[in-house]
Design an enzyme around this catalytic site. Sequence first.
Site, PDB file in Angstrom:
ATOM      1  N   TYR A   1      46.444  41.084 -10.433  1.00 14.14           N
ATOM      2  CA  TYR A   1      46.069  42.425  -9.979  1.00 14.14           C
ATOM      3  C   TYR A   1      45.838  42.488  -8.470  1.00 14.14           C
ATOM      4  CZ  TYR A   1      43.294  46.769  -9.744  1.00 14.14           C
ATOM      5  OH  TYR A   1      42.803  48.009  -9.429  1.00 14.14           O
TER       6      TYR A   1
ATOM      7  N   LYS B   1      47.431  44.831  -5.182  1.00 11.69           N
ATOM      8  CA  LYS B   1      46.614  45.750  -4.394  1.00 11.69           C
ATOM      9  C   LYS B   1      46.642  45.398  -2.914  1.00 11.69           C
ATOM     10  CE  LYS B   1      45.307  48.512  -7.657  1.00 11.69           C
ATOM     11  NZ  LYS B   1      45.785  49.929  -7.664  1.00 11.69           N
TER      12      LYS B   1
END
Length: 348
Positions: free
Chosen positions: A201, A205
Amino acid sequence: MDMLDFSLTILVLVLLILVLVLLISTIVTTMVWPFSSRPRWNPGGRHCYITGGSSGLGLSLAILLTKRGADVSIVARNEANLQKALKQLEAARINPNQVLKAYSFSLGTQEAAADALDAACVPHGGRTPDAVFLCAGKSTPGFFIEQTEESMRKGMDETYWLAAWSAMAATKRMVHTRSKGKIVFISSVLGYFGMIGYSTYSPGKHAIRGLAETLRQELLLYSVEVQIYLPVTMYSPGYEEENKSKPELVLKIEESDSGLTPEKAAEGLYEGMQRGDFHITDTLIANVFRTSTRGASPFGSSVLKDLLFSLIGTIALPFWRKDVDRQVVGHRKAHLEYLASKGILAVE
């Protein structure tokens, strides 16, 4: 008084002075901001296009913009969720002329992202949206040692590429039609730093931040404004889903975190847009990480506050990092036992 007591006293005094100056700066900024020469962005009558608009931040933002008179198009995959969300937008409309639409698309390819955006332009006579908000995304926490090529690629697909393809579609259309709109990326405070459990993740980002940094400058060529919102934990349906796979250690580290509701996050994003911030952050911890990792990014609306946040980060973040590292090391034995039970670690 020994040297340790003296050092602690000085540290407390410095922190108190920082808090006092920060408070004064906040009051002054609050008083001056409404009279700033920069025009505030008004969504009334503008077409706002929102990916991931059927739940969480995307839906809360869609409702907020609808209440301020915007025409809103939301895009997501699940048709049933979209229709439920559309009913909420209808309940929030403030005039009968607002155009509120929902579109079911998977945005995982360049072609699909362009098709979704084109479809949303049809009810507006083909006019390009005035603002594009890239809220779609997903987190599936887990240890890096347990990941596969498929899960790593999926992690980037569900974070970076979902944003990148829609940003490309919006950029191409805005430039082609000479539209002076804005593109707003949604990253995360984990776009400023990495943490255990987020190997699928956090990289995405960070990549979204890198793309936003690049496009902020490049799209000056076309008078298209780029902004990026980096929130802390949001208590959304997505958060509840990610907790199902989140390792026990990560849950333990995060148990003292204070997060935001999607509604509060939408308000923070909107207020940051009004200030004209490039990096939009709306909590103390996000401000500290933003200013501590700012690089060549523009300052926020108050240079003084940013310098103070950076100083706080210089003092506080090493202690935070050491505390998290201590928790990780303390969990080593239990973690190795877990890996052995999964057959990942050879049994001695």
